[in-house]
Scaffold this active site. Structure first.
Site, short mmCIF file in Angstrom:
data_model
loop_
_atom_site.label_atom_id
_atom_site.label_comp_id
_atom_site.label_asym_id
_atom_site.label_seq_id
_atom_site.Cartn_x
_atom_site.Cartn_y
_atom_site.Cartn_z
N GLN A 51 4.43 4.33 2.97
CA GLN A 51 3.40 4.75 3.91
C GLN A 51 3.60 6.22 4.27
O GLN A 51 3.63 6.61 5.44
CB GLN A 51 3.39 3.86 5.15
CG GLN A 51 3.11 2.40 4.78
CD GLN A 51 2.89 1.52 6.00
OE1 GLN A 51 3.84 1.16 6.69
NE2 GLN A 51 1.65 1.18 6.25
N HIS A 52 3.76 7.01 3.25
CA HIS A 52 3.88 8.45 3.44
C HIS A 52 3.53 9.19 2.15
O HIS A 52 3.45 8.58 1.08
CB HIS A 52 5.29 8.82 3.92
CG HIS A 52 6.40 8.34 3.04
ND1 HIS A 52 6.56 8.73 1.74
CD2 HIS A 52 7.42 7.48 3.29
CE1 HIS A 52 7.62 8.14 1.23
NE2 HIS A 52 8.15 7.35 2.14
#
Ligand code: TYD
Length: 139
Positions: A51-52
């Protein structure tokens, strides 16, 4: 090796009666020199990791044991899902792509090879910010 877009890579294997040996050489089998490795285990099918996006770091992810999936987004509305389920294949992730790792099988060990040392400043953890940077042409 030229810089590439997101893609699956297949690594050379030397198999014989004793088992398999998979070779991953920086700058040869993957398009960068390896500065850092880390690995993820003990995650389950409910967990979403990653999630980056990263401003500078390129990665290769290899599920050396078990399975997982990676969802990649380019910040322009395109996304693709890749299954990591064979120890001699990996996914190449260039800088400035959004990635989610999920659907970890029991016993999954996800090996991550990175082109840079860890620097929290180059991680983009806000998706809207990522889209903004991409549309601003800073990707
Ligand atoms: P995190 O970025 O949440 O892992 P993932 O993206 O795989 O879900 O990292 C978990 C923790 O580990 C966080 O506190 C940052 C730290 N970390 C390091 O110190 N060095 C590293 O190389 C990495 C990948 C994480």
């Amino acid at each position: 090796m030229e810089k590439q877009s997101v893609q699956m890579l297949e690594f050379p294997q030397k198999g014989d009666g004793r088992g398999q040996l998979v070779i991953v050489e920086g700058g040869v089998d993957i398009p960068f020199d390896i500065k850092r490795i880390f690995y993820i285990y003990g995650s389950d099918s409910e967990v979403v990791r990653g999630q980056h996006a990263n401003k500078r770091t390129e990665f290769v992810l290899i599920n050396v044991s078990g399975q997982s999936k990676v969802r990649v987004k380019d910040g322009r509305g395109n996304e693709a899902i890749f299954a990591l389920n064979r120890p001699h294949t990996g996914i190449y992730l260039p800088k400035m792509v959004w990635k989610d790792m999920y659907d970890f099988s029991e016993g999954s060990v996800l090996l991550c090879l990175a082109s840079e040392h860890y620097d929290t400043e180059e991680y983009i953890r806000d998706y809207d910010k990522f889209v903004e940077l991409i549309s601003g042409g800073q990707g």
